[in-house]
Motif scaffolding. Structure first.
Motif: not given
Ligand SMILES: [Zn+2]
Length: 599
Positions: A118, A144, A154, A156, A232
């Motif tokens: 990420p 994201t 998100a 991550h 990503w």
């Protein structure tokens, strides 16, 4: 990305210098989808540990061999040799590709992966055309953003590589995404309502504004803007399992695995554009084997039907010995029955159901079953499962589906509808020919389950028929794995290795694996080997090799052989490149390296 072990024997060939330009090129000879740096993200060894591992939910760095370990260094050497060779051939394409490196994971399965990392950019994203000041509580920190313009929350956990992007770079980047969304959609015959991401000036700089056609995940429904976005990107560490290195009895045999993983890496398959893969086409005699097949837009509806059928037939759910109810029905039936006999109801619960519903709602019972039927049943689960079936059999005749609220011996149709929705069971019911849940009004739970079981059985039979017909009609399904298998051949030849030897050994390897096959797995290896000898021509006509399982993006073993041999023919790979720029370890040295994996 999962690599199904594909052990291959290669032989070195003495080669003469030859022209580097072949007259036929499969599209896979384009080592990258596009040379822009946006596909990849380089990582330092420290970032690998600090961001890559936690960001991907891997274990700790101790689960990997140190980068100073002889085996890691050796795999690094091989990857570097391959990469350098491919770079000689395609310097422009690989200009922005970071040099690949190896990390070895302590794990038994014979696997190898290429993965993403990420990357966070503090560039605001405006999700709705409202002024943020009017609705400040709806802001979120990060969202994201994938390469297809899909927006989601998100995932991550706040761990990401912080990078910056100025306005010109942002414009370049989102132009590139929007262009590729259009390109890949037009491949699939779509041109309307496409996602487009614009970069616009804002009061304190600039922001990204996706149009309404960019897909938004439900969690973003009330969000008007985000402070930044996460993407990503494909990262250069190729993860190899100790189990893979252990399985390979000579160093040269790991080259195809590395070449296959490098194909996933170079073509950044994990961040590919939606229209570029997973499409259907006809493998007819007119198809040109020297070019990548194009999506056949006339096959789109049938393709959806094939995929749904494959998923139903190739259900990977676990089964329990002596099981009476189908695993497919386990979750919806459990969830529905556990709603019965609510404590709020005035009427008493049927005797056979009271303890059963208590049992279903016991967290310890739930825990004892682990992730069954998605994963095998833990030791603690067998007794619980038996009690589940006994309880269901006793209780189900006493509960009736009605319009009234759940209570006493009634379960409401509304609860049934909610359960189906929550358990994502609607599509399966549709495949079973059940569209309207009101049809169960007045029936007992037992009768409804019997109807579901019957519908499932009929759906399985219909699905098998759909898959057989698709294979008989020679319908192909183009996937990232097929492309990796193709590019792997190209790479092997660039190293001066003989691809025909490799394919011949593959046939032997798959032959040894036989016995694990069922009817969906395509041609048996004896027949496959015969067809390979005849170059897939029989009675003067090309033979159709079935993809077999449309649910497995690797396809059937014989289809992989077919793909490889078609590549050799299309590129005239009977004349491999000169020299092997790799000094392989002797068998003894390789054995020593294998032993060192566990020291
Ligand atoms: Zn793969």
């Amino acid at each position: 990305m999962h690599f199904r072990l594909n052990l291959i024997c290669l032989m070195l060939m003495a080669c003469r210098p030859q022209s580097e330009v072949s007259d036929l090129k499969h599209d896979a000879a384009q080592y990258v989808l596009s040379p822009e740096s946006w596909h990849w993200q380089d990582l330092t060894p420290q970032e690998f540990e600090d961001v890559y591992l936690p960001g991907n939910g891997w274990g700790s760095v101790d689960d990997f061999l140190p980068s100073s370990h002889a085996a890691t260094q050796r795999m690094d050497y091989l990857l570097t040799r391959i990469h350098d060779r491919i770079k000689e051939h395609h310097p422009d394409q690989l200009l922005n590709v970071p040099a690949p490196r190896a990390r070895i994971y302590r794990g038994e399965s014979p696997d190898a992966f290429v993965t993403t990392v990420p990357v966070c950019y503090s560039v605001p994203v405006r999700l709705k055309n409202t002024l943020a000041a009017q609705n400040p509580e709806s802001d979120t920190d990060w969202i994201t953003l994938d390469h297809n313009g899909n927006l989601s929350g998100a995932s991550h956990d706040g761990i990401c590589l912080q990078r910056s992007m100025n306005q010109d770079e942002a414009r370049d980047y989102f132009d590139w995404i929007s262009r590729n969304i259009r390109r890949s959609a037009s491949q699939q015959g779509q041109s309307d309502n496409l996602c487009q991401l614009d970069v616009q000036a804002s009061y304190d700089g600039f922001e990204v504004v996706p149009n309404p056609s960019c897909q938004r995940a439900p969690e973003l429904a009330d969000i008007t803007q985000a402070k930044g976005f996460v993407i990503w990107k494909t990262q250069p560490y190729i993860v190899l399992y100790t189990g893979l290195l252990q399985h390979v009895d000579a160093e040269i045999k790991i080259i195809t695995t590395l070449a296959h993983e490098l194909a996933h890496y170079y073509r950044s398959h994990l961040t590919s554009f939606a229209g570029d893969y997973d499409y259907f086409y006809y493998q007819d005699a007119k198809a040109n084997p020297s070019h990548k097949p194009k999506p056949d837009v006339t096959l789109q509806a049938r393709g959806r039907e094939i995929r749904a059928a494959a998923q139903l037939v190739q259900s990977y759910l676990e089964h329990e010995h002596g099981q009476n109810y189908s695993s497919e029905l386990f979750f919806p039936v459990w969830a529905l029955a556990s709603r019965a006999c609510p404590s709020s109801a005035k009427e008493p619960c049927p005797e056979a159901c009271r303890s059963f519903v208590e049992f279903l709602n016991d967290p310890e019972v739930n825990a004892s079953l682990g992730y069954w039927p998605y994963e095998s049943m833990p030791e603690s689960g067998h007794c619980s499962y038996q009690r589940y079936e006994q309880g269901l059999k006793a209780c189900a005749p006493h509960l009736r589906l009605t319009d009234a609220e759940t209570g006493g011996s009634r379960i409401s149709i509304k609860d049934l509808e909610e359960t189906v929705e929550q358990e994502n069971f609607g599509e399966t019911l549709k495949a079973m020919g059940i569209e309207n849940l009101a049809e169960f009004k007045g029936q007992s739970l037992e009768q409804m389950i019997a109807r579901w079981e019957q519908g499932l059985e009929q759906a399985r039979i219909r699905s098998l028929d759909v898959i057989h017909k698709a294979n008989a009609d020679g319908i192909g399904f183009y996937t990232t794995e097929q492309e990796a298998d193709e590019q792997q051949m190209e790479t092997v030849v660039r190293l001066g290795l003989d691809p025909a030897q490799l394919v011949a050994w593959d046939v032997e390897f798959y032959k040894n694996m036989e016995g694990t096959y069922d009817e969906h797995q395509g041609l048996d290896m004896k027949r496959c080997g015969e067809l390979l000898m005849k170059q897939w021509i029989e009675d003067g006509r090309p033979v159709l090799v079935p993809v077999a399982d449309y649910n497995d993006i690797h396809h059937s073993d014989c289809y992989r052989i077919f793909t490889s041999s078609r590549e050799i023919a299309a590129h005239h790979y009977d004349k491999p490149d000169p020299e092997v720029p790799i000094q392989f370890l002797s068998d003894l040295q390789w054995k020593e390296l294998q032993v060192s994996l566990f020291q």
